[in-house]
Design an enzyme around this catalytic site. Structure first.
Site, PDB file in Angstrom:
ATOM      1  N   TYR A   1     -11.281 -17.011   6.953  1.00 50.35           N
ATOM      2  CA  TYR A   1     -11.662 -15.602   6.794  1.00 50.35           C
ATOM      3  C   TYR A   1     -13.065 -15.353   7.353  1.00 50.35           C
ATOM      4  CZ  TYR A   1     -13.535 -11.555   4.244  1.00 50.35           C
ATOM      5  OH  TYR A   1     -14.158 -10.374   3.915  1.00 50.35           O
TER       6      TYR A   1
HETATM    7  N1  LIG Z   1     -14.216  -6.910  -1.704  1.00 47.52           N
HETATM    8  C1  LIG Z   1     -15.087  -7.814  -1.294  1.00 47.52           C
HETATM    9  O1  LIG Z   1     -15.612  -8.598  -2.101  1.00 47.52           O
HETATM   10  C2  LIG Z   1     -15.474  -7.886   0.148  1.00 47.52           C
HETATM   11  C3  LIG Z   1     -16.535  -8.710   0.495  1.00 47.52           C
HETATM   12  C4  LIG Z   1     -16.929  -8.803   1.816  1.00 47.52           C
HETATM   13  C5  LIG Z   1     -16.240  -8.072   2.768  1.00 47.52           C
HETATM   14  N2  LIG Z   1     -15.199  -7.292   2.417  1.00 47.52           N
HETATM   15  C6  LIG Z   1     -14.513  -6.538   3.481  1.00 47.52           C
HETATM   16  O2  LIG Z   1     -14.470  -5.178   3.116  1.00 47.52           O
HETATM   17  C7  LIG Z   1     -13.353  -4.555   3.764  1.00 47.52           C
HETATM   18  C8  LIG Z   1     -12.580  -3.756   2.728  1.00 47.52           C
HETATM   19  O3  LIG Z   1     -11.994  -4.677   1.816  1.00 47.52           O
HETATM   20  P1  LIG Z   1     -11.696  -4.332   0.297  1.00 47.52           P
HETATM   21  O4  LIG Z   1     -12.535  -5.201  -0.534  1.00 47.52           O
HETATM   22  O5  LIG Z   1     -11.740  -2.850   0.075  1.00 47.52           O
HETATM   23  O6  LIG Z   1     -10.199  -4.886   0.208  1.00 47.52           O
HETATM   24  P2  LIG Z   1      -8.859  -4.147  -0.189  1.00 47.52           P
HETATM   25  O7  LIG Z   1      -9.034  -3.443  -1.474  1.00 47.52           O
HETATM   26  O8  LIG Z   1      -7.798  -5.202  -0.099  1.00 47.52           O
HETATM   27  O9  LIG Z   1      -8.668  -3.083   0.971  1.00 47.52           O
HETATM   28  C9  LIG Z   1      -8.353  -3.495   2.273  1.00 47.52           C
HETATM   29  C10 LIG Z   1      -8.131  -2.274   3.146  1.00 47.52           C
HETATM   30  O10 LIG Z   1      -7.687  -2.724   4.430  1.00 47.52           O
HETATM   31  C11 LIG Z   1      -6.421  -2.133   4.712  1.00 47.52           C
HETATM   32  N3  LIG Z   1      -5.585  -3.117   5.369  1.00 47.52           N
HETATM   33  C12 LIG Z   1      -5.439  -4.419   5.047  1.00 47.52           C
HETATM   34  N4  LIG Z   1      -4.561  -5.016   5.855  1.00 47.52           N
HETATM   35  C13 LIG Z   1      -4.104  -4.050   6.697  1.00 47.52           C
HETATM   36  C14 LIG Z   1      -3.170  -4.042   7.751  1.00 47.52           C
HETATM   37  N5  LIG Z   1      -2.505  -5.136   8.131  1.00 47.52           N
HETATM   38  N6  LIG Z   1      -2.950  -2.876   8.391  1.00 47.52           N
HETATM   39  C15 LIG Z   1      -3.620  -1.763   8.042  1.00 47.52           C
HETATM   40  N7  LIG Z   1      -4.525  -1.709   7.057  1.00 47.52           N
HETATM   41  C16 LIG Z   1      -4.761  -2.842   6.377  1.00 47.52           C
HETATM   42  C17 LIG Z   1      -5.831  -1.761   3.359  1.00 47.52           C
HETATM   43  O11 LIG Z   1      -4.891  -0.727   3.496  1.00 47.52           O
HETATM   44  P3  LIG Z   1      -3.588  -0.673   2.532  1.00 47.52           P
HETATM   45  O12 LIG Z   1      -4.064  -0.972   1.149  1.00 47.52           O
HETATM   46  O13 LIG Z   1      -3.054   0.694   2.731  1.00 47.52           O
HETATM   47  O14 LIG Z   1      -2.657  -1.737   3.046  1.00 47.52           O
HETATM   48  C18 LIG Z   1      -7.082  -1.327   2.594  1.00 47.52           C
HETATM   49  O15 LIG Z   1      -7.427  -0.014   2.937  1.00 47.52           O
HETATM   50  C19 LIG Z   1     -12.542  -5.692   4.398  1.00 47.52           C
HETATM   51  O16 LIG Z   1     -12.830  -5.753   5.771  1.00 47.52           O
HETATM   52  C20 LIG Z   1     -13.052  -6.930   3.678  1.00 47.52           C
HETATM   53  O17 LIG Z   1     -12.921  -8.099   4.458  1.00 47.52           O
HETATM   54  C21 LIG Z   1     -14.794  -7.174   1.123  1.00 47.52           C
END
Ligand SMILES: NC(=O)c1ccc[n+]([C@@H]2O[C@H](COP(=O)([O-])OP(=O)(O)OC[C@H]3O[C@@H](n4cnc5c(N)ncnc54)[C@H](OP(=O)(O)O)[C@@H]3O)[C@@H](O)[C@H]2O)c1
Length: 218
Positions: A123
């Site tokens: 990742y």
């Molecule tokens: N949460 C953390 O601790 C954290 C830390 C560092 C970085 N990040 C980054 O922050 C960003 C947002 O993550 P999050 O924490 O909000 O996670 P999340 O709750 O799992 O949300 C992920 C988002 O990405 C979309 N997505 C995932 N796979 C997809 C696909 N194949 N096609 C289209 N859309 C897709 C999802 O849409 P749907 O739900 O509609 O599928 C959702 O809107 C990501 O890039 C993640 O790597 C998160």
């Protein structure tokens, strides 16, 4: 404003309703990323609703629970397809729709600057590619006044972490202790940094990696 989603239409509609209630004009776009032709499909759907855009936020991303020794080629390829390839081609195919003086904001992770969760090696590598994309793209788009930056969150209380983060008080406390500020990040903590970069206040910041980890280990 376009709110993109992959599979969770209900969440996108909730966001649409919130934006509309605040007086915004907004539409939802459901396109799965990580498949061949995904970026073209997203822009085709976008073009049904709007003629161009000011700000592109590459936020969609997936994680993996598979360690270095466990992960196979198919999951590795899917991670890169969603986290690195999709933002590359979304931006490449979207750049002519982006107005001069606009913004590209990529959402990465603090793990590209600190190997504190080596079990997330694959990742973190995808996001490392995204960081390199940011720096180079800022040079390519600078002449048009478009800024390109990365926002790097630490642990945030979102769906992707729900299984382990909310599983026990110990897990929550351990995650909170990773931040110098002693708490788990919220989506608003990250959104406010994105909003700064998107605003006119962020006009002189480009090609940067903005730490939004609340002071997690580096
Ligand atoms: N949460 C953390 O601790 C954290 C830390 C560092 C970085 N990040 C980054 O922050 C960003 C947002 O993550 P999050 O924490 O909000 O996670 P999340 O709750 O799992 O949300 C992920 C988002 O990405 C979309 N997505 C995932 N796979 C997809 C696909 N194949 N096609 C289209 N859309 C897709 C999802 O849409 P749907 O739900 O509609 O599928 C959702 O809107 C990501 O890039 C993640 O790597 C998160």
């Amino acid at each position: 404003m376009g709110v993109h989603y992959g599979s969770n239409r209900a969440a996108a509609e909730e966001t649409v309703a919130t934006i509309e209630a605040a007086g915004g004009t907004v539409f939802a776009l459901g396109v799965e990323l990580g498949l061949p032709g995904d970026a073209g499909a997203l822009w085709a759907a976008f073009d049904q609703h709007a003629e161009g855009l000011d700000i592109l936020v590459n936020n969609a991303g997936i994680g993996t629970s598979k360690s270095f020794s466990e992960i196979g080629e198919a999951e590795y390829d899917r991670l890169f397809a969603v986290n690195a390839k999709a933002p590359f081609f979304l931006t490449q195919l979207g750049v002519d729709r982006l107005r001069d003086g606009g913004r590209v904001i990529n959402v990465s992770t603090g793990l590209t600057h600190a190997a504190v969760m080596p079990e997330l090696i694959a990742y973190s590598m995808t996001k490392g590619a995204l960081d390199v994309f940011t720096g180079n793209l800022s040079k390519l788009l600078g002449a048009r006044g478009i800024t390109v930056n990365t926002v790097a969150p630490g642990i945030v209380d979102t769906d992707v972490n729900a299984d382990w983060l909310r599983a026990s008080d110990e897990a929550w406390a351990g995650a909170a202790a990773m931040s110098a500020l002693g708490r788990v990040g919220t989506p608003a903590d990250i959104a406010d940094v994105v909003a700064f970069l998107a605003s006119d206040n962020g006009r002189w910041v480009t090609g940067q990696w903005l730490d939004a980890t609340g002071g997690s280990p580096a």
